[in-house]
Design a protein around this motif. Structure first.
Motif, PDB file in Angstrom:
ATOM      1  N   PRO A  18      14.517  -6.438   1.463  1.00 45.45           N
ATOM      2  CA  PRO A  18      13.596  -5.184   1.697  1.00 45.45           C
ATOM      3  C   PRO A  18      12.338  -6.121   2.266  1.00 45.45           C
ATOM      4  O   PRO A  18      11.853  -6.259   0.891  1.00 45.45           O
ATOM      5  N   LYS A  19      11.395  -5.426   2.843  1.00 45.90           N
ATOM      6  CA  LYS A  19      10.105  -5.306   2.728  1.00 45.90           C
ATOM      7  C   LYS A  19       8.834  -4.989   1.331  1.00 45.90           C
ATOM      8  O   LYS A  19       9.614  -3.901   0.915  1.00 45.90           O
ATOM      9  N   TYR A  20       8.159  -5.212   0.882  1.00 45.89           N
ATOM     10  CA  TYR A  20       7.399  -4.438  -0.036  1.00 45.89           C
ATOM     11  C   TYR A  20       5.899  -3.437   0.423  1.00 45.89           C
ATOM     12  O   TYR A  20       5.481  -4.554   1.520  1.00 45.89           O
ATOM     13  N   ASP A  21       6.080  -2.371  -0.185  1.00 44.58           N
ATOM     14  CA  ASP A  21       4.749  -1.602   0.100  1.00 44.58           C
ATOM     15  C   ASP A  21       3.703  -1.904  -0.990  1.00 44.58           C
ATOM     16  O   ASP A  21       4.149  -1.628  -2.296  1.00 44.58           O
ATOM     17  N   THR A  22       2.306  -1.765  -1.040  1.00 43.74           N
ATOM     18  CA  THR A  22       1.597  -1.533  -1.010  1.00 43.74           C
ATOM     19  C   THR A  22       2.325  -0.582  -2.164  1.00 43.74           C
ATOM     20  O   THR A  22       2.212   0.676  -2.133  1.00 43.74           O
ATOM     21  N   GLN A  23       1.253  -0.809  -3.745  1.00 43.51           N
ATOM     22  CA  GLN A  23       1.375   0.004  -4.754  1.00 43.51           C
ATOM     23  C   GLN A  23      -0.177   1.499  -3.891  1.00 43.51           C
ATOM     24  O   GLN A  23       0.762   2.763  -3.943  1.00 43.51           O
ATOM     25  N   LYS A  24      -0.687   1.005  -3.320  1.00 47.24           N
ATOM     26  CA  LYS A  24      -1.879   2.597  -2.593  1.00 47.24           C
ATOM     27  C   LYS A  24      -0.511   3.362  -1.754  1.00 47.24           C
ATOM     28  O   LYS A  24      -0.449   4.138  -1.692  1.00 47.24           O
ATOM     29  N   GLN A  25       0.421   2.542  -0.624  1.00 47.59           N
ATOM     30  CA  GLN A  25       1.811   3.080  -0.292  1.00 47.59           C
ATOM     31  C   GLN A  25       2.465   4.002  -0.614  1.00 47.59           C
ATOM     32  O   GLN A  25       3.052   4.660  -1.142  1.00 47.59           O
ATOM     33  N   PHE A  28       2.588   4.884  -4.129  1.00 45.69           N
ATOM     34  CA  PHE A  28       1.468   6.472  -4.507  1.00 45.69           C
ATOM     35  C   PHE A  28       1.780   7.000  -3.378  1.00 45.69           C
ATOM     36  O   PHE A  28       1.909   8.233  -3.612  1.00 45.69           O
ATOM     37  N   ALA A  29       0.920   7.112  -2.867  1.00 40.78           N
ATOM     38  CA  ALA A  29       1.184   7.575  -1.103  1.00 40.78           C
ATOM     39  C   ALA A  29       2.242   8.494  -1.288  1.00 40.78           C
ATOM     40  O   ALA A  29       2.427   9.878  -0.714  1.00 40.78           O
ATOM     41  N   GLY A  30       3.271   8.025  -0.695  1.00 38.77           N
ATOM     42  CA  GLY A  30       4.989   8.273  -1.125  1.00 38.77           C
ATOM     43  C   GLY A  30       4.927   8.871  -1.719  1.00 38.77           C
ATOM     44  O   GLY A  30       6.098   9.628  -2.015  1.00 38.77           O
TER      45      GLY A  30
END
Length: 511
Positions: free
Chosen positions: A152-159, A161-163
């Motif tokens: 699995p790819k990594y999402d940024t921490q901002k992404q 938190f937005a999710g």
């Protein structure tokens, strides 16, 4: 809120993938065992995974509080006590695959709404904990194994938190369109209670983004105000997200003495004892026992000088020596002698009041003042402790917290909110720290990391971190990720931390 029942524990343990059976299996099947799963069974397993499993028992129950410097352990030199975080893991994530199954089994649309909302909350809770430990994590691809995603790819921490914020907004709406559901050992399926939890938790998530209010796409302050003014949130300790214990097998308080060899090893830390003494706070007599040496030499059990906190940053040999003298304060007897002691919460009404106090201090809300929220938080925290402690001198040492005492404490010059904005922030976070003694695992560490309060002692001679003059601020990525998802985790480490998976480097929310 309901007592954690044996039924729910048993159901939680049976929530496993079921397979077809051969003729041999049919002949050897227990006719009384569960052979078919349901939404309620899966819900129980998921809820217990973020409550009972997180809270743990015995020494593991105390471990988060070693890191937050409120309790010291004397059997061995514990890693968390000496600020060694090491690697975390993603072991709790695979259980989230049960969410889709839980929703699929729901027989009606209103129940489907409730179970979908529950799933969104549990996802948010788990991913919030993981991103708070690491920063960037797998999120959008994290549960795609059945679709063929093995790395699995990594999402940024901002992404992430937005999710999480989006999922919590959706969960509130879905619970509002849902109905009472089965399989809930915390709120008995009460959707109003769950809405309060979802929205209160979102306030906590938003407060952790306080350094990012300039990023308008996150709508941090706007979201916070909207929740406070137009959504249900906690209104009393009856709303706490907690487990309640009883004197039955599998339901007892997690540090109760039965089958618990760890009971003889804890000491109360000077970090908390010193603060309680300085504020003339009667929780001192509810959290700790006096030094048996002081009592034997004539000190009264309600003499504050009989309560001796130990420096948690001492080298282990010094702590071990003090343990041998018995001249220290151990945990209050109620934690080991009462099988139903007090509930253990992960998020509480007093915590929410302190969140609101900080938000008011920052100018995010004007629904009340920081001082009023702060006072309400202290009052509710003290009432929680007092209400779950039997009227027995063994547990309050003749220093009962009556309503009159609590009112005088909150109004005292030592306690009432005053001073500069920074001084008031220190008071708010310190009171949150005092209110979460043996509660809300890891919350005190994350609050210290976020605000610097209360200050934790650091001793270069004992600190397990490098450099030895600093507290670590994050965990390392799991070894399994480095072994099997190498490219993605290395990219995450590179983009956040310049290629160094270092426990001292700041993640997005801390910058």
């Amino acid at each position: 809120m309901r007592t954690l029942s044996k039924k729910y524990i048993a159901i939680g343990l049976t929530v496993l993938s079921l397979v077809g059976c051969s003729g041999f299996d049919e002949l050897n099947t227990n006719p009384d065992a569960a052979v078919k799963t349901s939404s309620s069974m899966l819900a129980t397993g998921l809820i217990l995974n973020i409550t009972d499993v997180t809270i743990a028992s015995g020494k593991s129950f105390l471990s988060p509080h070693f890191l937050s410097k409120s309790v010291i352990y004397t059997e061995f030199a514990e890693d968390l006590q000496y600020n060694y975080l090491g690697r975390t893991n993603y072991d709790g994530i695979p259980t989230l695959t049960n969410i889709e199954k839980m929703i699929a089994f729901a027989p009606t649309e209103p129940l489907k709404n409730s179970y979908t909302a529950l799933g969104k909350f549990i996802r948010s809770w788990k991913f919030f904990d993981l991103t708070m430990r690491l920063g960037d994590i797998p999120y959008s691809d994290a549960l795609s194994g059945e679709k063929g995603t093995v790395a699995p790819k990594y999402d940024t921490q901002k992404q992430v938190f937005a999710g999480i914020l989006t999922e919590l907004d959706e969960a509130d709406k879905l619970f509002a369109a849902g109905t009472k559901f089965d399989g809930d050992p915390v709120y008995a399926g009460d959707i109003t209670k769950w809405r309060k939890l979802v929205n209160t938790f979102e306030l906590q998530v938003l407060l952790n983004l306080y350094k990012k209010t300039a990023e308008t796409d996150l709508r941090i302050v706007e979201r916070f105000k909207e929740i406070v003014t137009s959504r249900p949130i906690f209104t009393s300790n009856a709303d706490n997200f907690q487990l309640v214990y009883s004197d039955k097998a599998g339901q007892r308080y997690p540090f109760y003495k039965l089958g618990n060899p760890a009971v003889i090893y804890p000491m109360i830390s000077e970090t908390i004892v010193g603060k309680l003494k300085s504020l003339d706070d009667n929780r001192l007599y509810y959290y700790a026992n006096p030094s048996p040496v002081k009592v034997a030499s004539g000190s009264a059990v309600n003499d504050p000088t009989a309560y001796i906190g130990t420096d948690p940053s001492m080298i282990y040999s010094s702590i071990s020596s003090i343990f041998g003298t018995k001249n220290y304060s151990p945990l209050n007897s109620r934690y080991t002698e009462l099988p139903n002691s007090e509930p253990v919460f992960l998020l509480s009404y007093p915590m929410m009041k302190f969140i609101l106090a900080e938000a008011a201090l920052r100018g995010w809300v004007t629904t009340s003042t920081a001082s009023a929220y702060y006072s309400e938080g202290i009052t509710a925290a003290m009432q929680f402790t007092a209400s779950y402690t039997p009227d027995n001198a063994l547990y309050h040492h003749n220093m009962k917290m009556t309503d009159a005492y609590i009112a005088s404490y909150v109004a005292s010059d030592k306690v009432k909110l005053a001073g500069t904005t920074e001084q008031q922030l220190s008071q708010i976070i310190t009171q949150k720290y005092l209110a979460t003694f043996l509660q809300a695992p890891y919350n005190a560490f994350f609050e210290n990391r976020r605000t610097g309060y209360p200050a934790f002692p650091i001793n270069p001679a004992s600190n397990g971190n490098t450099p030895a003059t600093k507290m670590p601020i994050r965990w390392l990525y799991p070894q399994k990720e480095l072994d099997y998802n190498t490219e993605n985790v290395k990219q995450a480490i590179s983009s956040q931390y310049g290629g160094s998976d270092d426990v001292n480097l700041q993640m997005y929310i801390l910058k």
